[in-house]
Design an enzyme around this catalytic site. Structure first.
Site, PDB file in Angstrom:
ATOM      1  N   ASP A   9      93.063  65.681 -46.827  1.00  0.00           N
ATOM      2  CA  ASP A   9      92.751  66.308 -45.533  1.00  0.00           C
ATOM      3  C   ASP A   9      93.623  65.864 -44.357  1.00  0.00           C
ATOM      4  O   ASP A   9      93.118  65.618 -43.261  1.00  0.00           O
ATOM      5  CB  ASP A   9      91.277  66.087 -45.186  1.00  0.00           C
ATOM      6  CG  ASP A   9      90.335  66.651 -46.233  1.00  0.00           C
ATOM      7  OD1 ASP A   9      90.810  67.315 -47.175  1.00  0.00           O
ATOM      8  OD2 ASP A   9      89.122  66.412 -46.126  1.00  0.00           O
ATOM      9  N   ASP A  51      90.206  70.785 -45.956  1.00  0.00           N
ATOM     10  CA  ASP A  51      88.979  71.479 -45.618  1.00  0.00           C
ATOM     11  C   ASP A  51      89.396  72.909 -45.288  1.00  0.00           C
ATOM     12  O   ASP A  51      90.424  73.120 -44.626  1.00  0.00           O
ATOM     13  CB  ASP A  51      88.336  70.840 -44.381  1.00  0.00           C
ATOM     14  CG  ASP A  51      87.195  69.904 -44.699  1.00  0.00           C
ATOM     15  OD1 ASP A  51      87.016  69.545 -45.871  1.00  0.00           O
ATOM     16  OD2 ASP A  51      86.476  69.522 -43.759  1.00  0.00           O
ATOM     17  N   HIS A  53      87.120  75.933 -44.180  1.00  0.00           N
ATOM     18  CA  HIS A  53      85.793  76.491 -43.943  1.00  0.00           C
ATOM     19  C   HIS A  53      85.829  77.968 -43.595  1.00  0.00           C
ATOM     20  O   HIS A  53      86.721  78.426 -42.884  1.00  0.00           O
ATOM     21  CB  HIS A  53      85.087  75.704 -42.837  1.00  0.00           C
ATOM     22  CG  HIS A  53      84.825  74.275 -43.200  1.00  0.00           C
ATOM     23  ND1 HIS A  53      84.134  73.911 -44.341  1.00  0.00           N
ATOM     24  CD2 HIS A  53      85.174  73.116 -42.598  1.00  0.00           C
ATOM     25  CE1 HIS A  53      84.056  72.596 -44.411  1.00  0.00           C
ATOM     26  NE2 HIS A  53      84.685  72.087 -43.371  1.00  0.00           N
ATOM     27  N   HIS A  76      85.460  73.112 -37.342  1.00  0.00           N
ATOM     28  CA  HIS A  76      86.708  72.430 -37.670  1.00  0.00           C
ATOM     29  C   HIS A  76      87.301  73.046 -38.937  1.00  0.00           C
ATOM     30  O   HIS A  76      86.574  73.558 -39.771  1.00  0.00           O
ATOM     31  CB  HIS A  76      86.485  70.923 -37.870  1.00  0.00           C
ATOM     32  CG  HIS A  76      85.601  70.605 -39.027  1.00  0.00           C
ATOM     33  ND1 HIS A  76      84.218  70.693 -38.956  1.00  0.00           N
ATOM     34  CD2 HIS A  76      85.886  70.231 -40.302  1.00  0.00           C
ATOM     35  CE1 HIS A  76      83.699  70.375 -40.121  1.00  0.00           C
ATOM     36  NE2 HIS A  76      84.680  70.097 -40.974  1.00  0.00           N
ATOM     37  N   LYS A 101      88.784  72.958 -50.077  1.00  0.00           N
ATOM     38  CA  LYS A 101      87.387  72.579 -50.292  1.00  0.00           C
ATOM     39  C   LYS A 101      86.546  72.984 -49.090  1.00  0.00           C
ATOM     40  O   LYS A 101      87.071  73.185 -48.008  1.00  0.00           O
ATOM     41  CB  LYS A 101      87.268  71.079 -50.574  1.00  0.00           C
ATOM     42  CG  LYS A 101      87.781  70.182 -49.488  1.00  0.00           C
ATOM     43  CD  LYS A 101      87.797  68.727 -49.973  1.00  0.00           C
ATOM     44  CE  LYS A 101      88.186  67.765 -48.886  1.00  0.00           C
ATOM     45  NZ  LYS A 101      87.270  67.704 -47.755  1.00  0.00           N
ATOM     46  N   CYS A 143      85.931  61.583 -46.400  1.00  0.00           N
ATOM     47  CA  CYS A 143      86.544  62.316 -47.512  1.00  0.00           C
ATOM     48  C   CYS A 143      87.413  61.450 -48.415  1.00  0.00           C
ATOM     49  O   CYS A 143      87.458  61.689 -49.624  1.00  0.00           O
ATOM     50  CB  CYS A 143      87.304  63.519 -46.972  1.00  0.00           C
ATOM     51  SG  CYS A 143      86.189  64.690 -46.146  1.00  0.00           S
TER      52      CYS A 143
END
Length: 192
Positions: A9, A51, A53, A76, A101, A143
């Site tokens: 990340d 990440d 989202h 975020h 993810k 993470c």
């Protein structure tokens, strides 16, 4: 024996000035790039997670307008936004496996994501014969911690490159490193 690096990340939203920026995030990006440039043959494979989202969802309650910063977070790393992109100081030349993810659900560990080809990280590690994993990235206390714990649970020999990780808070990052060591994970400097 085949060795991989997990870059966790290293994204604009998790570095200084981002939605959930941590101090030292940009330095982690630059440090990982330097490590890979100076030691191009250290790893047989390099994985990088992000990440990612969903923009039209609360992502399983992970994103909230009133976050508690424990289980819920402000918006975020929304897919397709500059905040979700890798930090510009992270040289992606050596990365051969990209993982997304948190697509609609909370996700901290790289093992909760899928590769660009749609495969699980565990299956990809198995197919590549990866036995050893070094972990670097953001955030030590979230993470990076979750990814390292899942890697050791998946039967790999795991090291966390502490000098190439940045955490949300000093106390929780120190506690995470103690927990990781207790789980059999080596805490080392990248030079080792």
């Amino acid at each position: 024996m085949s060795k991989a690096l997990f870059i966790i990340d290293v994204q604009n939203d998790f570095t200084e000035g981002g939605a959930l920026g941590v101090d030292g995030g940009a330095a982690v990006a630059a440090g990982i790039s330097k490590l890979l440039a100076q030691h191009p043959n250290r790893y047989s494979h390099v994985f990088a997670s992000r990440d990612w989202h969903d923009p039209e969802s609360d992502n399983g309650g992970h994103i909230s307008a009133e976050p508690d910063y424990v289980n819920t977070w402000p918006p975020h790393c929304i897919a397709g936004t500059p905040g979700a992109e890798y930090h510009p100081d992270l040289d992606l030349t050596a990365v051969d496996v990209h993982v997304r993810k948190g697509q609609g659900v909370p996700a901290y560990s790289i093992f909760e994501g899928t590769t660009d080809e749609g495969a699980s990280v565990g299956a990809t590690l198995d197919s590549l014969g990866i036995t050893d994993i070094d972990v670097a990235g953001i955030a030590t206390d979230y993470c990076v911690r979750a990814s390292a714990l899942d890697a050791v649970e998946a039967g790999r020999h795991v090291r966390v490159l502490a000098d190439l990780a940045a955490g949300v808070a000093a106390d929780s990052s120190a506690a995470a490193l103690v927990e990781l060591e207790a789980a059999g994970i080596e805490i080392v400097e990248a030079a080792r």
